[in-house]
Scaffold this motif. Sequence first.
Motif, short mmCIF file in Angstrom:
data_model
loop_
_atom_site.label_atom_id
_atom_site.label_comp_id
_atom_site.label_asym_id
_atom_site.label_seq_id
_atom_site.Cartn_x
_atom_site.Cartn_y
_atom_site.Cartn_z
N GLU A 80 -6.81 -13.76 -0.99
CA GLU A 80 -6.46 -15.11 -1.39
C GLU A 80 -6.59 -16.08 -0.21
O GLU A 80 -7.15 -17.19 -0.36
CB GLU A 80 -5.03 -15.13 -1.92
N LEU A 81 -6.13 -15.68 0.96
CA LEU A 81 -6.24 -16.53 2.15
C LEU A 81 -7.70 -16.73 2.55
O LEU A 81 -8.09 -17.82 2.99
CB LEU A 81 -5.46 -15.91 3.31
N ALA A 82 -8.52 -15.69 2.40
CA ALA A 82 -9.93 -15.81 2.74
C ALA A 82 -10.62 -16.85 1.86
O ALA A 82 -11.43 -17.65 2.35
CB ALA A 82 -10.62 -14.45 2.57
N ALA A 83 -10.28 -16.86 0.58
CA ALA A 83 -10.84 -17.86 -0.32
C ALA A 83 -10.37 -19.26 0.07
O ALA A 83 -11.15 -20.22 0.07
CB ALA A 83 -10.47 -17.55 -1.76
N LEU A 177 -9.50 -13.32 -9.99
CA LEU A 177 -9.37 -11.86 -9.90
C LEU A 177 -8.86 -11.48 -8.52
O LEU A 177 -9.50 -11.72 -7.51
CB LEU A 177 -10.72 -11.19 -10.15
N LEU A 178 -7.70 -10.85 -8.48
CA LEU A 178 -7.09 -10.39 -7.25
C LEU A 178 -6.49 -8.99 -7.47
O LEU A 178 -6.12 -8.65 -8.59
CB LEU A 178 -5.98 -11.34 -6.80
N PRO A 179 -6.38 -8.22 -6.40
CA PRO A 179 -5.62 -6.96 -6.53
C PRO A 179 -4.19 -7.26 -6.95
O PRO A 179 -3.64 -8.31 -6.61
CB PRO A 179 -5.66 -6.38 -5.10
N TRP A 194 -11.77 -1.26 -10.55
CA TRP A 194 -11.90 -1.24 -12.01
C TRP A 194 -11.92 -2.65 -12.59
O TRP A 194 -12.65 -2.96 -13.53
CB TRP A 194 -10.75 -0.45 -12.62
N LEU A 195 -11.10 -3.53 -12.02
CA LEU A 195 -11.06 -4.91 -12.50
C LEU A 195 -12.39 -5.61 -12.25
O LEU A 195 -12.90 -6.31 -13.13
CB LEU A 195 -9.92 -5.66 -11.80
#
Length: 304
Positions: A80-83, A177-179, A194-195
């Motif tokens: 999320e921070l990378a984005a 989409l995130l873990p 899988w996601l």
Amino acid sequence: MTAPQVGLAIATYKQDAMVCALLDHVQRECADLFRTILVVDSQGSGAIAAHIKERGYTNVVLRDYDRNLGSAGNLSLRLELAAEEGLDYVYAVNHDGTVDRDTVTKLVAFVSTHARIGAAYPMRFMRGRNRYDFTGTMRFPLPIHLGDRHDSQSPIDVYWASSNGALYSTGPVREGLLPWGDLWMGWEDLGYGWLLERKGWKQVLVPGTHFDDNYEYSKQRVMGRPLVIADKPAWYAYYGTRNLILVTRRTDSAPLDYVGVAARIMLEVGLTTAFKKNKLTRLRYIAAGLRDGVTDRAGKWHVP
């Protein structure tokens, strides 16, 4: 074609010395590969911040949290921070991960010339088994699939692989989409793989790369033959069981996947009964994981 913006994202929990050494290595050997270096620290002591300031590392962004995020929460926050930092890709490593210039360069070169790659993974060498890990070529990790180095120049399609050493695209993050951070610990990389696969993002092992994995194993013997099994603290039994069930439910999996989950849990019960220490504790934790997975209870449990 414009070169992609690439970052490095390091996860840590009370591993100051290893992270400081890793930062020093990156600054000496390959800092030019990364626009930004992110460090996400759970319950940091201040030592990493002091090291960054002392060395004058202006390309490092440290995020310190007052709670233990777990491996799942840390991975989710790093992506999320990378984005948010405007990066196109982020090379994710744990505190004990390696950052090899040649491997990172090859991973970035691959994603730069292929469309819709959600994750590019290095060839992972399992030191405890002295083989390479190809488990992700099967949708479900049963059994662990190991082999010799892959010499073909063609990438290998996979369903998932370890997040330690993965080059993730932030494209899926921008799609929401995130873990799942509430898994806290265990199988978050399987769930995210899988996601990504469900949403049409490709994942590959990139030939010519190398990543040393220090995963803990213990060696046993069965009927005179060697058997190597994972050697983790007892509390992993809870999260490993619960999270397998949760990621299967959350990815709208097919009935065959549930069969795989059941087989994997039964295998863990068998290995625990036959070989592992603290058998009764582990079996109780497996039972609790079954209960909470079925009832959709996530987050950090009362152990560790």
